[in-house]
Design a protein around this motif. Structure first.
Motif, PDB file in Angstrom:
ATOM      1  N   UNK A   5       0.627  -1.311  -0.279  1.00  0.00           N
ATOM      2  CA  UNK A   5      -0.125   0.057  -0.155  1.00  0.00           C
ATOM      3  C   UNK A   5       0.682   1.134   0.523  1.00  0.00           C
ATOM      4  N   UNK A   6       1.805   0.795   0.956  1.00  0.00           N
ATOM      5  CA  UNK A   6       2.999   2.631   0.805  1.00  0.00           C
ATOM      6  C   UNK A   6       3.355   2.438  -0.344  1.00  0.00           C
ATOM      7  N   UNK A   7       3.997   1.251  -0.440  1.00  0.00           N
ATOM      8  CA  UNK A   7       5.216   1.300  -2.271  1.00  0.00           C
ATOM      9  C   UNK A   7       4.282   2.094  -3.750  1.00  0.00           C
ATOM     10  N   UNK A   8       2.514   1.698  -3.934  1.00  0.00           N
ATOM     11  CA  UNK A   8       1.471   2.087  -4.523  1.00  0.00           C
ATOM     12  C   UNK A   8       1.316   3.283  -4.394  1.00  0.00           C
ATOM     13  N   UNK A   9       1.600   3.580  -2.977  1.00  0.00           N
ATOM     14  CA  UNK A   9       0.959   5.025  -3.018  1.00  0.00           C
ATOM     15  C   UNK A   9       1.675   6.470  -3.115  1.00  0.00           C
ATOM     16  N   UNK A 137      19.403  -3.370  -9.783  1.00  0.00           N
ATOM     17  CA  UNK A 137      19.688  -3.540  -8.217  1.00  0.00           C
ATOM     18  C   UNK A 137      18.832  -4.234  -7.252  1.00  0.00           C
ATOM     19  N   UNK A 138      17.662  -3.270  -7.043  1.00  0.00           N
ATOM     20  CA  UNK A 138      17.064  -4.168  -6.457  1.00  0.00           C
ATOM     21  C   UNK A 138      15.817  -5.320  -7.019  1.00  0.00           C
ATOM     22  N   UNK A 139      15.328  -5.398  -7.716  1.00  0.00           N
ATOM     23  CA  UNK A 139      15.145  -6.725  -9.073  1.00  0.00           C
ATOM     24  C   UNK A 139      15.351  -7.755  -8.395  1.00  0.00           C
ATOM     25  N   UNK A 140      17.436  -7.808  -9.171  1.00  0.00           N
ATOM     26  CA  UNK A 140      17.827  -8.785  -9.007  1.00  0.00           C
ATOM     27  C   UNK A 140      18.994  -8.872  -7.832  1.00  0.00           C
ATOM     28  N   UNK A 193      10.223  -1.616  -7.175  1.00  0.00           N
ATOM     29  CA  UNK A 193      10.592  -2.763  -6.847  1.00  0.00           C
ATOM     30  C   UNK A 193      10.133  -3.929  -5.951  1.00  0.00           C
ATOM     31  N   UNK A 194       9.355  -2.816  -5.070  1.00  0.00           N
ATOM     32  CA  UNK A 194       8.882  -3.214  -3.853  1.00  0.00           C
ATOM     33  C   UNK A 194       7.579  -4.060  -4.127  1.00  0.00           C
ATOM     34  N   UNK A 195       6.745  -3.832  -4.390  1.00  0.00           N
ATOM     35  CA  UNK A 195       5.271  -4.165  -4.878  1.00  0.00           C
ATOM     36  C   UNK A 195       6.194  -6.228  -6.537  1.00  0.00           C
ATOM     37  N   UNK A 196       6.428  -5.330  -7.254  1.00  0.00           N
ATOM     38  CA  UNK A 196       6.833  -7.094  -7.283  1.00  0.00           C
ATOM     39  C   UNK A 196       7.291  -8.267  -7.028  1.00  0.00           C
TER      40      UNK A 196
END
Length: 209
Positions: A5-9, A137-140, A193-196
């Motif tokens: 929720x926070x990441x999306x907002x 970086x964040x995804x990998x 990246x946090x959402x994924x």
């Protein structure tokens, strides 16, 4: 549920502000001014070199092979742990490597945001928002840690998570310090990246380790 929720907002808010050139972009300019002041008042070749090194952790030439190698290693760990779909980390790692440019490149082209140096975009050039190096970086490193942690002990899982978080933060800090990106470019990629990663964490099976 607080994380997605926070990441999306935050992602939606930042993206909207970039589109309308809103007042939140003042934060970018303030951080940029502080960085320039630090470079001018306290010059440090060591910090400049460190900033470039941290930024390079988000280079796909380095991060993607780490992700793919982690997927292969995770498959071995999952098989050893008795997971039914022990092979799953292999396609997950490969699909993540493909997903990164599919998410970032169209967004860069759509927003077409100039970088912190102020140079206008040339014909055919992508914008700076969101940060590709931060997303890579964040995804990998995030997915690599997630796959390995599924079949690791609690202590190892904590270290893997910490390493992924520190790497993502370090890349973002290096990009901002080196004036390669605005702060909000980096924040947007962290949120994406946090959402994924949150969704992947809930979809991946547990190995029982």
């Amino acid at each position: 549920m607080a994380v997605p929720v926070v990441a999306a907002v935050v992602l939606l808010l930042v993206s909207w502000q970039v589109v309308v050139d809103g007042p939140l972009l003042g934060l970018d300019r303030s951080v940029r001014a502080a960085v320039r002041s630090s470079h001018r008042d306290h010059p440090s070749a060591l910090l400049d070199h460190l900033g470039h090194l941290l930024s390079e952790l988000g280079n796909g030439v380095l991060a993607v092979p780490v992700l793919l190698a982690a997927g292969r290693l995770a498959a071995r760990w999952w098989r050893r742990a008795g997971a039914g779909r022990w092979w799953l980390p292999l396609p997950v790692a490969a699909l993540t490597a493909v997903l990164i440019p599919l998410l970032v490149v169209p967004a860069k082209a759509a927003f077409a945001r100039p970088g912190p140096l102020g140079d206008p975009l040339t014909s055919g050039q992508w914008g700076w928002f969101p940060s590709g190096h931060t997303a890579t970086a964040t995804f990998s490193y995030g997915v690599a840690a997630l796959l390995l942690a599924r079949a690791a002990g609690a202590r190892t899982a904590r270290w893997l998570t910490a390493a992924a978080v520190v790497s993502a933060l370090g890349v973002g800090a290096g990009l901002v310090w080196s004036s390669f990106h605005w702060l909000l470019d980096v924040v947007a990629s962290w949120c994406l990246a946090a959402l994924v990663l949150w969704a992947l964490d809930r979809w991946l099976p547990r190995t029982g380790a």
